[in-house]
Design a protein around this motif. Sequence first.
Motif, PDB file in Angstrom:
ATOM      1  N   LEU A  47     -13.203 -61.449 -15.623  1.00 16.98           N
ATOM      2  CA  LEU A  47     -12.500 -62.723 -15.497  1.00 16.98           C
ATOM      3  C   LEU A  47     -11.083 -62.621 -16.043  1.00 16.98           C
ATOM      4  O   LEU A  47     -10.162 -63.280 -15.542  1.00 16.98           O
ATOM      5  CB  LEU A  47     -13.267 -63.829 -16.223  1.00 16.98           C
ATOM      6  CG  LEU A  47     -14.656 -64.173 -15.683  1.00 16.98           C
ATOM      7  CD1 LEU A  47     -15.290 -65.271 -16.534  1.00 16.98           C
ATOM      8  CD2 LEU A  47     -14.597 -64.600 -14.224  1.00 16.98           C
ATOM      9  N   ARG A  48     -10.901 -61.808 -17.058  1.00 19.93           N
ATOM     10  CA  ARG A  48      -9.554 -61.623 -17.613  1.00 19.93           C
ATOM     11  C   ARG A  48      -8.630 -60.907 -16.640  1.00 19.93           C
ATOM     12  O   ARG A  48      -7.415 -61.068 -16.692  1.00 19.93           O
ATOM     13  CB  ARG A  48      -9.642 -60.857 -18.932  1.00 19.93           C
ATOM     14  CG  ARG A  48     -10.186 -61.691 -20.085  1.00 19.93           C
ATOM     15  CD  ARG A  48     -10.095 -60.952 -21.403  1.00 19.93           C
ATOM     16  NE  ARG A  48     -10.311 -61.874 -22.524  1.00 19.93           N
ATOM     17  CZ  ARG A  48     -11.389 -61.838 -23.315  1.00 19.93           C
ATOM     18  NH1 ARG A  48     -12.329 -60.920 -23.112  1.00 19.93           N
ATOM     19  NH2 ARG A  48     -11.511 -62.711 -24.293  1.00 19.93           N
ATOM     20  N   ARG A  49      -9.199 -60.122 -15.737  1.00 19.92           N
ATOM     21  CA  ARG A  49      -8.386 -59.445 -14.723  1.00 19.92           C
ATOM     22  C   ARG A  49      -8.125 -60.334 -13.517  1.00 19.92           C
ATOM     23  O   ARG A  49      -7.282 -60.019 -12.674  1.00 19.92           O
ATOM     24  CB  ARG A  49      -9.081 -58.146 -14.278  1.00 19.92           C
ATOM     25  CG  ARG A  49      -9.030 -57.052 -15.332  1.00 19.92           C
ATOM     26  CD  ARG A  49      -9.423 -55.712 -14.759  1.00 19.92           C
ATOM     27  NE  ARG A  49     -10.850 -55.614 -14.515  1.00 19.92           N
ATOM     28  CZ  ARG A  49     -11.729 -55.167 -15.414  1.00 19.92           C
ATOM     29  NH1 ARG A  49     -11.317 -54.801 -16.620  1.00 19.92           N
ATOM     30  NH2 ARG A  49     -13.000 -55.083 -15.112  1.00 19.92           N
ATOM     31  N   SER A  50      -8.838 -61.431 -13.412  1.00 19.98           N
ATOM     32  CA  SER A  50      -8.657 -62.344 -12.288  1.00 19.98           C
ATOM     33  C   SER A  50      -7.387 -63.174 -12.487  1.00 19.98           C
ATOM     34  O   SER A  50      -7.053 -63.552 -13.611  1.00 19.98           O
ATOM     35  CB  SER A  50      -9.856 -63.285 -12.176  1.00 19.98           C
ATOM     36  OG  SER A  50      -9.585 -64.349 -11.279  1.00 19.98           O
ATOM     37  N   PRO A  51      -6.681 -63.506 -11.419  1.00 22.28           N
ATOM     38  CA  PRO A  51      -5.522 -64.390 -11.557  1.00 22.28           C
ATOM     39  C   PRO A  51      -5.915 -65.830 -11.884  1.00 22.28           C
ATOM     40  O   PRO A  51      -5.069 -66.628 -12.287  1.00 22.28           O
ATOM     41  CB  PRO A  51      -4.838 -64.304 -10.189  1.00 22.28           C
ATOM     42  CG  PRO A  51      -5.915 -63.880  -9.251  1.00 22.28           C
ATOM     43  CD  PRO A  51      -6.838 -63.010 -10.036  1.00 22.28           C
ATOM     44  N   ALA A  52      -7.207 -66.142 -11.703  1.00 19.37           N
ATOM     45  CA  ALA A  52      -7.659 -67.514 -11.967  1.00 19.37           C
ATOM     46  C   ALA A  52      -9.140 -67.493 -12.317  1.00 19.37           C
ATOM     47  O   ALA A  52      -9.988 -67.919 -11.539  1.00 19.37           O
ATOM     48  CB  ALA A  52      -7.403 -68.415 -10.759  1.00 19.37           C
ATOM     49  N   GLY A  53      -9.457 -66.993 -13.502  1.00 21.45           N
ATOM     50  CA  GLY A  53     -10.842 -66.949 -13.946  1.00 21.45           C
ATOM     51  C   GLY A  53     -11.368 -68.340 -14.248  1.00 21.45           C
ATOM     52  O   GLY A  53     -10.672 -69.163 -14.859  1.00 21.45           O
ATOM     53  N   ARG A  54     -12.586 -68.608 -13.813  1.00 25.59           N
ATOM     54  CA  ARG A  54     -13.179 -69.931 -14.005  1.00 25.59           C
ATOM     55  C   ARG A  54     -14.641 -69.790 -14.436  1.00 25.59           C
ATOM     56  O   ARG A  54     -15.366 -68.930 -13.933  1.00 25.59           O
ATOM     57  CB  ARG A  54     -13.132 -70.761 -12.711  1.00 25.59           C
ATOM     58  CG  ARG A  54     -11.732 -70.955 -12.135  1.00 25.59           C
ATOM     59  CD  ARG A  54     -10.902 -71.895 -12.979  1.00 25.59           C
ATOM     60  NE  ARG A  54      -9.581 -72.139 -12.431  1.00 25.59           N
ATOM     61  CZ  ARG A  54      -8.473 -71.520 -12.809  1.00 25.59           C
ATOM     62  NH1 ARG A  54      -8.523 -70.574 -13.748  1.00 25.59           N
ATOM     63  NH2 ARG A  54      -7.303 -71.822 -12.284  1.00 25.59           N
ATOM     64  N   ILE A  55     -15.081 -70.669 -15.346  1.00 28.27           N
ATOM     65  CA  ILE A  55     -16.477 -70.749 -15.756  1.00 28.27           C
ATOM     66  C   ILE A  55     -16.914 -72.206 -15.651  1.00 28.27           C
ATOM     67  O   ILE A  55     -16.267 -73.099 -16.210  1.00 28.27           O
ATOM     68  CB  ILE A  55     -16.677 -70.253 -17.200  1.00 28.27           C
ATOM     69  CG1 ILE A  55     -16.263 -68.782 -17.332  1.00 28.27           C
ATOM     70  CG2 ILE A  55     -18.136 -70.436 -17.630  1.00 28.27           C
ATOM     71  CD1 ILE A  55     -16.258 -68.276 -18.768  1.00 28.27           C
ATOM     72  N   VAL A  56     -18.009 -72.430 -14.936  1.00 29.53           N
ATOM     73  CA  VAL A  56     -18.605 -73.765 -14.833  1.00 29.53           C
ATOM     74  C   VAL A  56     -19.995 -73.687 -15.449  1.00 29.53           C
ATOM     75  O   VAL A  56     -20.883 -73.015 -14.917  1.00 29.53           O
ATOM     76  CB  VAL A  56     -18.703 -74.250 -13.378  1.00 29.53           C
ATOM     77  CG1 VAL A  56     -19.280 -75.670 -13.337  1.00 29.53           C
ATOM     78  CG2 VAL A  56     -17.342 -74.194 -12.692  1.00 29.53           C
ATOM     79  N   MET A  57     -20.172 -74.340 -16.585  1.00 27.71           N
ATOM     80  CA  MET A  57     -21.479 -74.401 -17.231  1.00 27.71           C
ATOM     81  C   MET A  57     -22.204 -75.646 -16.729  1.00 27.71           C
ATOM     82  O   MET A  57     -21.755 -76.767 -16.949  1.00 27.71           O
ATOM     83  CB  MET A  57     -21.322 -74.478 -18.746  1.00 27.71           C
ATOM     84  CG  MET A  57     -22.635 -74.546 -19.500  1.00 27.71           C
ATOM     85  SD  MET A  57     -23.590 -73.016 -19.434  1.00 27.71           S
ATOM     86  CE  MET A  57     -22.683 -72.016 -20.631  1.00 27.71           C
ATOM     87  N   VAL A  58     -23.306 -75.433 -16.048  1.00 28.88           N
ATOM     88  CA  VAL A  58     -24.090 -76.570 -15.558  1.00 28.88           C
ATOM     89  C   VAL A  58     -25.017 -77.007 -16.687  1.00 28.88           C
ATOM     90  O   VAL A  58     -25.964 -76.301 -17.045  1.00 28.88           O
ATOM     91  CB  VAL A  58     -24.870 -76.198 -14.296  1.00 28.88           C
ATOM     92  CG1 VAL A  58     -25.674 -77.412 -13.796  1.00 28.88           C
ATOM     93  CG2 VAL A  58     -23.923 -75.710 -13.205  1.00 28.88           C
ATOM     94  N   SER A  59     -24.729 -78.147 -17.246  1.00 28.87           N
ATOM     95  CA  SER A  59     -25.469 -78.660 -18.389  1.00 28.87           C
ATOM     96  C   SER A  59     -26.191 -79.940 -17.994  1.00 28.87           C
ATOM     97  O   SER A  59     -26.609 -80.097 -16.846  1.00 28.87           O
ATOM     98  CB  SER A  59     -24.513 -78.881 -19.565  1.00 28.87           C
ATOM     99  OG  SER A  59     -25.212 -79.215 -20.733  1.00 28.87           O
ATOM    100  N   SER A  60     -26.341 -80.848 -18.919  1.00 28.37           N
ATOM    101  CA  SER A  60     -27.065 -82.095 -18.661  1.00 28.37           C
ATOM    102  C   SER A  60     -26.593 -83.155 -19.638  1.00 28.37           C
ATOM    103  O   SER A  60     -26.232 -82.848 -20.781  1.00 28.37           O
ATOM    104  CB  SER A  60     -28.570 -81.871 -18.825  1.00 28.37           C
ATOM    105  OG  SER A  60     -29.284 -83.096 -18.862  1.00 28.37           O
ATOM    106  N   THR A  61     -26.633 -84.402 -19.205  1.00 35.41           N
ATOM    107  CA  THR A  61     -26.334 -85.478 -20.141  1.00 35.41           C
ATOM    108  C   THR A  61     -27.405 -85.556 -21.230  1.00 35.41           C
ATOM    109  O   THR A  61     -27.180 -86.173 -22.270  1.00 35.41           O
ATOM    110  CB  THR A  61     -26.227 -86.830 -19.421  1.00 35.41           C
ATOM    111  OG1 THR A  61     -27.406 -87.049 -18.636  1.00 35.41           O
ATOM    112  CG2 THR A  61     -25.008 -86.872 -18.524  1.00 35.41           C
TER     113      THR A  61
END
Length: 283
Positions: A130-144
């Motif tokens: 991800l650090r080598r990506s021009p646009a690293g993204r992480i989406v954590m699917v959580s819950s209320t």
Amino acid sequence: MSKRSTIVTGAGAGLGAAFAKAVAAGGSQVLVNNRRHADRPYPAQDVADAITAAGGAAATDEHAVDAPDGPEAIIAAAVERFGSLDALVLNAGISGPAIKVGDGDTELRQVMEINFFANTRLIEAALPHLRRSPAGRIVMVSSTGGLHGVKGRSAYAASKGAATAYSLSLADELWREGIMVNVLTPYAQTKMTARPDRESDPRLAPEGAAEICAWLASEACDRTGEIWVAGGGYMRAARAMESRAAPFSPDGLAELATLPDPRWFRGGEAAFADFYNDAFGED
């Protein structure tokens, strides 16, 4: 410019399948991860085939996220197939048994292993890429449930609360590197939420939370360290809030519990500094 690549875990059905298809529709190659059971059909292949049929690019991965070498193998599979990794959608999870604390085994360790620890290992294995990506993204699917608790699902709520706090901390650590980390808490009718005494609501189909997930995982996402609730094509923001500080008094608890002068902070350090200033008039 090479095409983006995204991993979606737990993507064989329900929310994960909807997320994978939406991410692919946005132009990213997708690794559709779902553990394989020897005695069952492999639904991840159906998801990958649907993406391909729609003109997208997808491959499958059958490693379990909680296997001893599972997280590392999943990351390696994406990089080997696509040549790079730009985004993670961490959706795989279990609900655990519906049981009150003290009435039996809540399976806390098992739920935490899949819903929390597996995700931290996936992130750690993915970060170099991800650090080598021009646009690293992480989406954590959580819950209320991780924000408000869930009666009878303490293990699930605890695991999601841990995942949410971990993600917000990570967002504060990584934003300078251009890696955006956000939390998505979807409302959707899935096998996990189905109940025999309740009819499904078509307005809460998994696809209703997929568009925002795809955006959060995309290069276009310019937000980080936030919690987004989504369902039925709608969304709203969620935050942990604190009231102003006041000298302790049992009689004052009720008034402070209404959150007068509510405040939001990006990180625990900022929250402490504000409390200290309220209490002592100093920064």
